[in-house]
Write a protein that holds these residues in place. Structure first.
Motif, PDB file in Angstrom:
ATOM      1  N   VAL A  86      60.701 -25.434  75.551  1.00  0.00           N
ATOM      2  CA  VAL A  86      59.594 -25.715  74.635  1.00  0.00           C
ATOM      3  C   VAL A  86      58.262 -25.454  74.750  1.00  0.00           C
ATOM      4  N   ALA A  87      58.125 -25.358  75.742  1.00  0.00           N
ATOM      5  CA  ALA A  87      56.369 -24.944  75.636  1.00  0.00           C
ATOM      6  C   ALA A  87      56.261 -22.938  75.043  1.00  0.00           C
ATOM      7  N   LEU A  88      57.454 -22.906  75.759  1.00  0.00           N
ATOM      8  CA  LEU A  88      57.835 -21.251  75.605  1.00  0.00           C
ATOM      9  C   LEU A  88      57.393 -21.157  74.080  1.00  0.00           C
ATOM     10  N   ARG A  89      58.225 -21.674  73.577  1.00  0.00           N
ATOM     11  CA  ARG A  89      58.540 -21.694  72.022  1.00  0.00           C
ATOM     12  C   ARG A  89      56.618 -21.774  71.607  1.00  0.00           C
ATOM     13  N   GLN A  90      55.802 -23.561  71.978  1.00  0.00           N
ATOM     14  CA  GLN A  90      54.745 -23.468  71.434  1.00  0.00           C
ATOM     15  C   GLN A  90      54.094 -22.213  71.895  1.00  0.00           C
ATOM     16  N   GLY A  91      54.014 -21.298  72.894  1.00  0.00           N
ATOM     17  CA  GLY A  91      53.239 -20.364  72.890  1.00  0.00           C
ATOM     18  C   GLY A  91      53.601 -18.765  72.064  1.00  0.00           C
ATOM     19  N   ILE A  92      54.952 -19.075  71.643  1.00  0.00           N
ATOM     20  CA  ILE A  92      55.289 -18.029  71.392  1.00  0.00           C
ATOM     21  C   ILE A  92      54.490 -18.240  69.405  1.00  0.00           C
ATOM     22  N   MET A  93      54.768 -19.015  69.201  1.00  0.00           N
ATOM     23  CA  MET A  93      54.050 -20.333  67.667  1.00  0.00           C
ATOM     24  C   MET A  93      52.525 -20.117  68.028  1.00  0.00           C
ATOM     25  N   ALA A  94      51.674 -19.582  69.142  1.00  0.00           N
ATOM     26  CA  ALA A  94      50.249 -19.493  69.249  1.00  0.00           C
ATOM     27  C   ALA A  94      50.317 -18.126  68.760  1.00  0.00           C
ATOM     28  N   VAL A  95      50.741 -17.266  69.355  1.00  0.00           N
ATOM     29  CA  VAL A  95      50.700 -16.238  69.156  1.00  0.00           C
ATOM     30  C   VAL A  95      51.116 -15.353  67.895  1.00  0.00           C
ATOM     31  N   ALA A  96      52.067 -15.815  67.498  1.00  0.00           N
ATOM     32  CA  ALA A  96      53.051 -15.364  66.440  1.00  0.00           C
ATOM     33  C   ALA A  96      52.131 -15.819  65.054  1.00  0.00           C
ATOM     34  N   SER A  97      51.441 -16.946  65.047  1.00  0.00           N
ATOM     35  CA  SER A  97      50.379 -17.773  64.160  1.00  0.00           C
ATOM     36  C   SER A  97      48.851 -17.079  63.439  1.00  0.00           C
ATOM     37  N   GLY A  98      48.654 -15.829  65.382  1.00  0.00           N
ATOM     38  CA  GLY A  98      47.393 -15.184  65.175  1.00  0.00           C
ATOM     39  C   GLY A  98      46.471 -16.370  65.777  1.00  0.00           C
ATOM     40  N   VAL A 130      55.121 -17.230  82.654  1.00  0.00           N
ATOM     41  CA  VAL A 130      54.557 -15.767  81.485  1.00  0.00           C
ATOM     42  C   VAL A 130      53.439 -15.993  80.493  1.00  0.00           C
ATOM     43  N   ILE A 131      52.803 -14.439  80.150  1.00  0.00           N
ATOM     44  CA  ILE A 131      52.208 -14.351  79.474  1.00  0.00           C
ATOM     45  C   ILE A 131      52.539 -13.631  78.264  1.00  0.00           C
ATOM     46  N   LEU A 132      51.995 -13.597  77.157  1.00  0.00           N
ATOM     47  CA  LEU A 132      52.649 -14.023  75.886  1.00  0.00           C
ATOM     48  C   LEU A 132      51.590 -13.466  75.327  1.00  0.00           C
ATOM     49  N   ALA A 133      52.223 -12.009  74.101  1.00  0.00           N
ATOM     50  CA  ALA A 133      51.279 -11.372  73.261  1.00  0.00           C
ATOM     51  C   ALA A 133      51.765 -10.834  72.437  1.00  0.00           C
ATOM     52  N   SER A 134      51.186 -11.044  71.386  1.00  0.00           N
ATOM     53  CA  SER A 134      51.788 -10.293  69.694  1.00  0.00           C
ATOM     54  C   SER A 134      52.682  -8.631  70.444  1.00  0.00           C
ATOM     55  N   THR A 135      53.706  -8.121  70.107  1.00  0.00           N
ATOM     56  CA  THR A 135      54.120  -6.811  70.740  1.00  0.00           C
ATOM     57  C   THR A 135      53.618  -6.011  70.530  1.00  0.00           C
ATOM     58  N   GLU A 136      52.801  -5.967  69.290  1.00  0.00           N
ATOM     59  CA  GLU A 136      51.992  -4.547  68.840  1.00  0.00           C
ATOM     60  C   GLU A 136      50.712  -4.134  70.045  1.00  0.00           C
ATOM     61  N   ILE A 137      49.872  -5.461  70.750  1.00  0.00           N
ATOM     62  CA  ILE A 137      49.098  -5.251  71.857  1.00  0.00           C
ATOM     63  C   ILE A 137      50.108  -5.081  72.899  1.00  0.00           C
TER      64      ILE A 137
END
Lengths: 385, 385
Positions: free
Chosen positions: B88-100, B216-223
């Motif tokens: 569930v936390a992974l999804r929060q991290g994804i939202m943080a990046v996805a939202s900009g 895990v560390i997340l970033a936008s796929t483009e970056i």
């Protein structure tokens, strides 16, 4: 990134709710928010809660509240950041909508303090401090606030009475709020003469812990304008952190997380201090009100205590604070407190704050602190015109 | 909405880490992930944790880990969803990046079980169930799993041995993983002949609770494509919930949250069951492996147990599961487990899974369950080519 607005609010009175379970409180707030938004349901849920695992023996509150409040098998998560859980969860809900990963999101704060009493509850509350460097030494949140207050009094040559105006203002505003935990006014001298909780913090300084739940429903501003007549826009949102142990902070008299999150939220909203019509700050102790005013840049270092005067902070003052009674009189509902702040700011901007209305309020700042300033969530709410 | 990828991974071995504090485990995983991504820091942090408030007397882990792992005064929050906290936390991290709203986000799971032992820890774990309808009656997670297993055995005329293949596969894979908690292989007969934990759940069925942290560390796929040579893309992400109390579920033999989240994640990723090269499922008990395979649509109702054969679930089978040992042999690190799953899937897709590599793996599904299926987080990871 989608712009986000509040389309519904709901809350229970903050109280010693002996006849209600944690899940009942949550359901009442959820139903009230759905009614307010004229919605049947939401697409996801964030539950802000601080201590239910320890106090009510109940973790996994995302799934629990989703089902017990009859919201269905929707996405749900619990967010915890000590007593800033509400403000931090609000930001998660904003991200969910902003990202496009959810359309209509409920952020619901709930705390049921009275499932545990006495020293056991004090010990539970102390787990929001640094377990190794503070709580294991016997520290409690009130004790840490007392150390900060003592230091502030020493630095600036003040007596306890210098802080009285904050509690007096909170109780005056609380006396106007039917949902406040305490509706009595404080008479001159009561603050400084009160029994000590942790010297110099007295009984009329420490905010009372109360049971309560509050909820806001978020949607994209574009959709929100079609849903409700009065959406309230989230113009700024920021969370920052600091060392949990106060002894490790660069300067214990500066709430760095509060400063950083206030700066970021104001920059995002494009507002200056003069633009802000009211500031719902985190007055769990009067010293935190003072330090919050200084850290957010409303007052110079060492002068925040001077705000404790009606012409500055009352409903008709320069910068109204704790407008519905704040943590001190509306009551401190733990992880729900940040959502109560959002509800109250929304009522001001809608112009539906009844006897607590700040006349003409258009821009509100709310700030929720956790762990005596270890984490701070600051949001700026305004009209969606 | 921005596309999101994993650019760094780190983890500690799952173990009884008597010499390490919760904060030490978190720091080790954070540093490993930063090194892996060749980064000095991140812009925000999500901490997945289930029980530190009760077990280690430490709440407010967002702020605590941000400071103790020397990540600075960054935004941080703790996310809790029982043992699905990680997913569930992974999804929060994804939202943080996805939202900009954040650019580089660390999602770190940590659990320190061994700060509490015996019945006290059982009681803590039971707070992930429904406190009123289950835990107050004496239920524990193992007891609830036992009821589900008993019912399944009754419905389909099975003996305990029918579930053995899942644990045998997990231990075989664990024997290849230097970071596994248990590296012994199970011999035939050991599973069904083991001492009972809660009949019919035996010692070699219930996953061992271990201390651990993974990040895990997340970033936008483009970056991400400019940051690292091998970003792993999050192609699908979904969370769903069910009644916490199993007695309230429509059909206790169907994990509805698991089914809904798997369907949503697969639809988002645009993949079918045949496309999935490996499935890291939540094998805290073998019955949950069986029900997860059925609920996710890999097996018809009542046939999931037939997957417990090497040609189906081994590293070279049709659908490899628990490839690094799963919860059963790698160890169940509570709220960190969902992040271990993400780390392991990333290693497969990078082709750096060493002796545990699934040959040619390109699409991995990971599913983290909380509270015996009350909440489920499913993610689909793939190459970012």
């Amino acid at each position: 990134m989608r712009d986000v607005s509040i389309v519904g609010i709901g809350y229970t009175p903050v109280a010693e709710a002996w006849d209600l379970e944690l899940r009942d409180l949550a359901t009442q707030a959820a139903e009230a928010a759905l009614n307010d938004a004229a919605l049947q349901g939401v697409s996801s849920l964030y539950v802000a809660n601080m201590l239910a695992g320890q106090i009510s023996h109940q973790e996994n509150l995302g799934a629990l509240v989703a089902s017990t409040a009859r919201l269905g098998p929707i996405e749900a998560a619990r967010v915890e950041a000590a007593d800033a859980s509400g403000g931090v969860a609000l930001r998660q809900g904003i991200m969910a909508v902003a990202s496009g990963m959810a359309d209509v999101v409920m952020v619901l704060g709930v705390e049921k303090y009275t499932d545990l009493m006495g020293n056991a509850r004090l010990n539970a509350a102390a787990t929001t401090l640094d377990a190794e460097l503070e709580a294991e030494q016997g520290a409690t949140p009130a004790a840490m606030a007392a150390l900060l207050m003592h230091r502030y009094m020493h630095e600036y040559g003040l007596e306890i009475d210098a802080f009285a105006g904050f509690s007096e203002n909170a109780h005056l505003n609380g006396s106007l709020n039917p949902a406040a935990m305490y509706r009595n006014k404080l008479r001159p001298g009561m603050f400084a003469g009160a029994p000590a909780i942790a010297t110099p913090v007295g009984l009329f300084d420490a905010a009372p812990e109360g049971d309560g739940a509050a909820a806001v429903i978020l949607a994209s501003t574009e959709i929100a304008r079609d849903m409700v007549p009065n959406p309230v826009r989230i113009a700024g949102s920021a969370v920052a952190t600091d060392f949990v142990a106060i002894q490790q902070r660069e300067n214990p008299m500066v709430l760095n997380a509060a400063a950083l999150s206030a700066q970021a939220a104001m920059a995002q909203a494009g507002v200056s201090h003069d633009d802000i019509d009211l500031f719902e700050l985190h007055d769990s102790f009067a010293i935190l009100s003072v330090l919050a005013l200084e850290s957010a840049g409303f007052a110079e270092t060492g002068t925040g205590y001077q705000f404790g005067q009606p012409d500055r902070i009352s409903l008709s003052g320069d910068l109204p604070i704790t407008t519905f009674g704040g943590l001190k009189a509306r009551g401190h509902a733990g992880g729900a407190t940040g959502i109560y702040q959002a509800v109250e700011a929304t009522r001001h901007i809608r112009g539906t704050a009844d006897d607590n209305q700040v006349p003409g309020a258009r821009i509100a700042m709310i700030q929720n602190l956790g762990g005596i300033g270890a984490v701070a969530a600051t949001h700026i709410l305004t009209t969606a015109d």
